[in-house]
Design a protein around this motif. Structure first.
Motif, PDB file in Angstrom:
ATOM      1  N   GLU A  47       0.981  -1.155   0.011  1.00 56.47           N
ATOM      2  CA  GLU A  47      -0.128   0.101  -0.135  1.00 56.47           C
ATOM      3  C   GLU A  47       0.794   1.232   0.024  1.00 56.47           C
ATOM      4  O   GLU A  47       0.018   2.480  -0.287  1.00 56.47           O
ATOM      5  N   ASN A  48       2.215   1.338   0.450  1.00 56.36           N
ATOM      6  CA  ASN A  48       2.802   2.423   0.632  1.00 56.36           C
ATOM      7  C   ASN A  48       3.859   2.417  -0.407  1.00 56.36           C
ATOM      8  O   ASN A  48       5.268   2.947  -0.046  1.00 56.36           O
ATOM      9  N   HIS A  49       3.982   1.698  -1.559  1.00 55.69           N
ATOM     10  CA  HIS A  49       5.331   1.486  -2.460  1.00 55.69           C
ATOM     11  C   HIS A  49       5.628   2.787  -2.790  1.00 55.69           C
ATOM     12  O   HIS A  49       7.196   2.678  -3.104  1.00 55.69           O
ATOM     13  N   ASP A  50       5.019   3.739  -2.982  1.00 55.96           N
ATOM     14  CA  ASP A  50       5.413   4.970  -3.413  1.00 55.96           C
ATOM     15  C   ASP A  50       6.309   5.861  -2.531  1.00 55.96           C
ATOM     16  O   ASP A  50       7.025   6.565  -2.831  1.00 55.96           O
ATOM     17  N   GLU A  51       6.170   5.021  -1.247  1.00 49.84           N
ATOM     18  CA  GLU A  51       6.782   5.678  -0.257  1.00 49.84           C
ATOM     19  C   GLU A  51       8.114   5.140   0.444  1.00 49.84           C
ATOM     20  O   GLU A  51       9.159   5.611   1.219  1.00 49.84           O
ATOM     21  N   TRP A  52       8.340   4.062  -0.451  1.00 55.66           N
ATOM     22  CA  TRP A  52       9.644   3.314  -0.102  1.00 55.66           C
ATOM     23  C   TRP A  52      10.877   4.280  -0.428  1.00 55.66           C
ATOM     24  O   TRP A  52      10.911   4.985  -1.330  1.00 55.66           O
ATOM     25  N   PRO A  53      12.091   3.925   0.181  1.00 54.23           N
ATOM     26  CA  PRO A  53      13.363   4.639   0.107  1.00 54.23           C
ATOM     27  C   PRO A  53      13.718   4.632  -1.621  1.00 54.23           C
ATOM     28  O   PRO A  53      13.420   3.477  -2.027  1.00 54.23           O
ATOM     29  N   SER A  54      14.192   5.774  -2.155  1.00 55.71           N
ATOM     30  CA  SER A  54      14.234   5.674  -3.737  1.00 55.71           C
ATOM     31  C   SER A  54      15.631   6.140  -4.056  1.00 55.71           C
ATOM     32  O   SER A  54      15.965   5.922  -5.342  1.00 55.71           O
ATOM     33  N   LYS A  55      16.221   6.455  -3.192  1.00 56.56           N
ATOM     34  CA  LYS A  55      17.954   7.030  -3.409  1.00 56.56           C
ATOM     35  C   LYS A  55      18.734   5.607  -3.386  1.00 56.56           C
ATOM     36  O   LYS A  55      20.023   6.090  -4.054  1.00 56.56           O
ATOM     37  N   THR A  56      18.702   4.725  -2.698  1.00 56.76           N
ATOM     38  CA  THR A  56      19.516   3.703  -2.900  1.00 56.76           C
ATOM     39  C   THR A  56      19.222   2.806  -3.960  1.00 56.76           C
ATOM     40  O   THR A  56      18.134   2.270  -4.094  1.00 56.76           O
ATOM     41  N   PRO A  57      20.354   2.440  -4.792  1.00 56.73           N
ATOM     42  CA  PRO A  57      20.045   1.786  -6.223  1.00 56.73           C
ATOM     43  C   PRO A  57      19.615   0.229  -5.800  1.00 56.73           C
ATOM     44  O   PRO A  57      20.210  -0.433  -4.582  1.00 56.73           O
ATOM     45  N   LEU A  58      18.470   0.023  -6.400  1.00 54.55           N
ATOM     46  CA  LEU A  58      18.118  -1.553  -6.383  1.00 54.55           C
ATOM     47  C   LEU A  58      17.394  -2.120  -5.034  1.00 54.55           C
ATOM     48  O   LEU A  58      16.913  -2.935  -4.806  1.00 54.55           O
ATOM     49  N   LYS A 100      14.182  -0.935  -4.111  1.00 56.75           N
ATOM     50  CA  LYS A 100      13.024  -1.219  -4.300  1.00 56.75           C
ATOM     51  C   LYS A 100      13.018  -2.669  -4.952  1.00 56.75           C
ATOM     52  O   LYS A 100      12.001  -3.357  -4.421  1.00 56.75           O
ATOM     53  N   GLU A 101      13.677  -2.796  -6.025  1.00 53.55           N
ATOM     54  CA  GLU A 101      13.437  -3.957  -6.579  1.00 53.55           C
ATOM     55  C   GLU A 101      13.819  -5.329  -5.821  1.00 53.55           C
ATOM     56  O   GLU A 101      13.197  -6.234  -6.003  1.00 53.55           O
ATOM     57  N   THR A 102      14.930  -5.172  -5.120  1.00 49.16           N
ATOM     58  CA  THR A 102      15.250  -6.127  -4.178  1.00 49.16           C
ATOM     59  C   THR A 102      14.507  -6.542  -3.079  1.00 49.16           C
ATOM     60  O   THR A 102      13.943  -7.497  -2.723  1.00 49.16           O
ATOM     61  N   MET A 103      13.860  -5.475  -2.563  1.00 50.99           N
ATOM     62  CA  MET A 103      12.873  -5.741  -1.308  1.00 50.99           C
ATOM     63  C   MET A 103      11.520  -6.135  -2.041  1.00 50.99           C
ATOM     64  O   MET A 103      11.021  -7.017  -1.185  1.00 50.99           O
ATOM     65  N   LYS A 104      11.151  -5.853  -3.182  1.00 55.34           N
ATOM     66  CA  LYS A 104       9.978  -6.318  -3.553  1.00 55.34           C
ATOM     67  C   LYS A 104      10.265  -7.908  -3.853  1.00 55.34           C
ATOM     68  O   LYS A 104       9.175  -8.541  -3.497  1.00 55.34           O
ATOM     69  N   GLU A 105      11.273  -8.141  -4.493  1.00 60.40           N
ATOM     70  CA  GLU A 105      11.746  -9.720  -4.702  1.00 60.40           C
ATOM     71  C   GLU A 105      11.470 -10.437  -3.450  1.00 60.40           C
ATOM     72  O   GLU A 105      11.070 -11.428  -3.256  1.00 60.40           O
ATOM     73  N   TYR A 106      12.189  -9.844  -2.374  1.00 58.82           N
ATOM     74  CA  TYR A 106      12.165 -10.428  -1.058  1.00 58.82           C
ATOM     75  C   TYR A 106      10.866 -10.656  -0.230  1.00 58.82           C
ATOM     76  O   TYR A 106      10.573 -11.816   0.052  1.00 58.82           O
ATOM     77  N   ARG A 107      10.030  -9.662  -0.486  1.00 59.16           N
ATOM     78  CA  ARG A 107       8.876  -9.711   0.197  1.00 59.16           C
ATOM     79  C   ARG A 107       8.026 -10.888  -0.476  1.00 59.16           C
ATOM     80  O   ARG A 107       7.276 -11.512   0.035  1.00 59.16           O
ATOM     81  N   ASP A 108       8.160 -10.949  -1.783  1.00 54.53           N
ATOM     82  CA  ASP A 108       7.299 -11.788  -2.606  1.00 54.53           C
ATOM     83  C   ASP A 108       7.584 -13.359  -2.165  1.00 54.53           C
ATOM     84  O   ASP A 108       6.797 -14.117  -2.064  1.00 54.53           O
ATOM     85  N   GLU A 109       8.962 -13.482  -2.132  1.00 52.91           N
ATOM     86  CA  GLU A 109       9.361 -14.918  -1.485  1.00 52.91           C
ATOM     87  C   GLU A 109       8.988 -15.165  -0.153  1.00 52.91           C
ATOM     88  O   GLU A 109       8.673 -16.248   0.114  1.00 52.91           O
ATOM     89  N   LEU A 110       9.272 -14.286   0.674  1.00 56.14           N
ATOM     90  CA  LEU A 110       8.935 -14.396   2.077  1.00 56.14           C
ATOM     91  C   LEU A 110       7.618 -14.629   2.367  1.00 56.14           C
ATOM     92  O   LEU A 110       7.132 -15.300   3.345  1.00 56.14           O
ATOM     93  N   LYS A 111       6.617 -13.944   1.694  1.00 58.33           N
ATOM     94  CA  LYS A 111       5.276 -14.174   1.722  1.00 58.33           C
ATOM     95  C   LYS A 111       4.666 -15.694   1.507  1.00 58.33           C
ATOM     96  O   LYS A 111       3.858 -16.137   2.170  1.00 58.33           O
ATOM     97  N   LYS A 112       5.450 -16.082   0.316  1.00 53.85           N
ATOM     98  CA  LYS A 112       5.158 -17.531   0.146  1.00 53.85           C
ATOM     99  C   LYS A 112       5.558 -18.421   1.374  1.00 53.85           C
ATOM    100  O   LYS A 112       4.906 -19.196   1.549  1.00 53.85           O
ATOM    101  N   LEU A 113       6.445 -17.840   2.039  1.00 53.01           N
ATOM    102  CA  LEU A 113       7.077 -18.877   3.105  1.00 53.01           C
ATOM    103  C   LEU A 113       6.132 -18.698   4.502  1.00 53.01           C
ATOM    104  O   LEU A 113       5.695 -19.463   4.881  1.00 53.01           O
ATOM    105  N   ALA A 114       5.526 -17.471   4.586  1.00 53.04           N
ATOM    106  CA  ALA A 114       4.684 -17.226   5.556  1.00 53.04           C
ATOM    107  C   ALA A 114       3.577 -18.201   5.586  1.00 53.04           C
ATOM    108  O   ALA A 114       3.082 -18.668   6.431  1.00 53.04           O
ATOM    109  N   ILE A 115       2.968 -18.332   4.331  1.00 52.85           N
ATOM    110  CA  ILE A 115       1.816 -19.136   4.012  1.00 52.85           C
ATOM    111  C   ILE A 115       2.315 -20.651   4.392  1.00 52.85           C
ATOM    112  O   ILE A 115       1.216 -21.398   4.884  1.00 52.85           O
ATOM    113  N   LYS A 116       3.373 -21.252   4.045  1.00 49.45           N
ATOM    114  CA  LYS A 116       3.623 -22.456   4.287  1.00 49.45           C
ATOM    115  C   LYS A 116       3.765 -22.762   5.742  1.00 49.45           C
ATOM    116  O   LYS A 116       3.367 -23.633   6.210  1.00 49.45           O
TER     117      LYS A 116
END
Length: 319
Positions: free
Chosen positions: A99-110, A112-128
């Protein structure tokens, strides 16, 4: 005394029954355990570590140096007072969610991309993890996940479970005896998945009246059960008090993700765990009331660092 470490890859192998039993003991007796071989690649975890550290250094550290806890501690030290810093934590923290993706830190290279990938994988683990809890509790597969999603699992569900990630750093403190890293509390929600610093300690849980360290374990994911799992399991699984110590050295990184019910979800002990027939009559042995999670969160916001038991009753409204 060390926090149990579970090889999660064995949940699908010949050691499945043994691993399920180990996790059941962890949930019933500890409320905290560490997963290794959990399916999230070490390469991704190393990238998460890198972008989180860089984000703190370049985007967060300057503001922390001027933060309220730093100023309060400076005042106490300047007056050589015996007082301690109260009602604040020696922590830099921000939240990531869909819901707050537009507010994620934007000055550190990669970042947003890295944390989105991590969160996607972690959510799968949470459901498991919730499905393992279902199995160990004798509940239908998907029971906890469905409860968190307001009783529905449709793609367009407006009451979808919430998945948030709290990115924290606990910088070196000049007088750690005068301030808390993070005050003792239980977590309000469901299943918490923590990727913690693998070098700097500081996280402790209350076990049998004693504070013990959650030992750093490289690339493990620490699991702990929140208040809503305690309710759904009718107290068989307990949420556990934990805290973070301020330390004189090291900048402890902590990335905690929360798989929580929707704010509109109704939470109550699972019927399968509380209703039994006695001489053809149904007897309900529920130890917790029914409430809406959003109402619980309203109470929790004001009472996070107080005793948890009164929160359950105070959350009860007309359901």
């Amino acid at each position: 005394m060390a926090i149990p470490v579970i090889d999660f890859s064995k949940i699908e192998g010949d050691d499945r029954a043994k691993t399920l039993a180990q996790i059941a003991v962890c949930c019933e007796e500890w409320g905290f355990f560490q997963l290794i071989n959990h399916g999230i690649s070490e390469e991704l975890l190393e990238r998460v570590k890198k972008v989180a550290s860089e984000c703190y250094k370049h985007e967060r550290e300057p503001s922390f140096k001027n933060s309220k806890p730093v100023k309060m501690l400076d005042e106490i030290l300047a007056t050589k007072s015996d007082e301690k810093v109260e009602n604040v934590d020696w922590e830099d923290v921000f939240l990531l969610s869909d819901e707050n993706h537009d507010e994620w830190p934007s000055k550190t290279p990669l970042f947003k991309e890295t944390m989105k990938e991590y969160r996607d994988e972690l959510k799968k683990l949470a459901i498991k993890v919730t499905e393992v809890m279902d199995l160990n509790l004798g509940l239908p597969k998907g029971y906890i996940n469905k409860a968190f999603n307001g009783g529905e699992l449709d793609d367009d569900n407006k009451n979808a479970a919430f998945f948030g990630t709290k990115v924290s750093h606990y910088p070196p403190c000049p007088s750690p005896e005068k301030v808390n890293g993070l005050r003792a509390h239980t977590d309000a929600g469901g299943v918490i998945l923590l990727y913690q610093d693998d070098e700097v300690n500081g996280l402790q849980i209350l076990k049998d009246g004693e504070w013990i360290d959650v030992q750093p374990h490289k690339n493990a994911i620490v699991i702990n059960t929140g208040d809503q799992i305690e309710v759904l399991s009718n107290g068989r699984y307990k949420s556990v008090w934990h805290r973070v110590l301020a330390l004189p050295g090291g900048n402890r990184r902590s990335i905690a993700s929360f798989y929580n019910p929707s704010l509109n979800a109704t939470i109550e002990p699972a019927r399968e765990l509380v209703v039994e027939k006695v001489e053809k009559e149904e007897v309900n042995s529920a130890k917790y009331p029914k409430f809406v999670f959003g109402d619980y969160m309203s109470v929790y916001a004001e009472q996070k660092f107080l005793a948890k038991e009164p929160r359950f009753q105070k959350a009860v409204k007309t359901v």
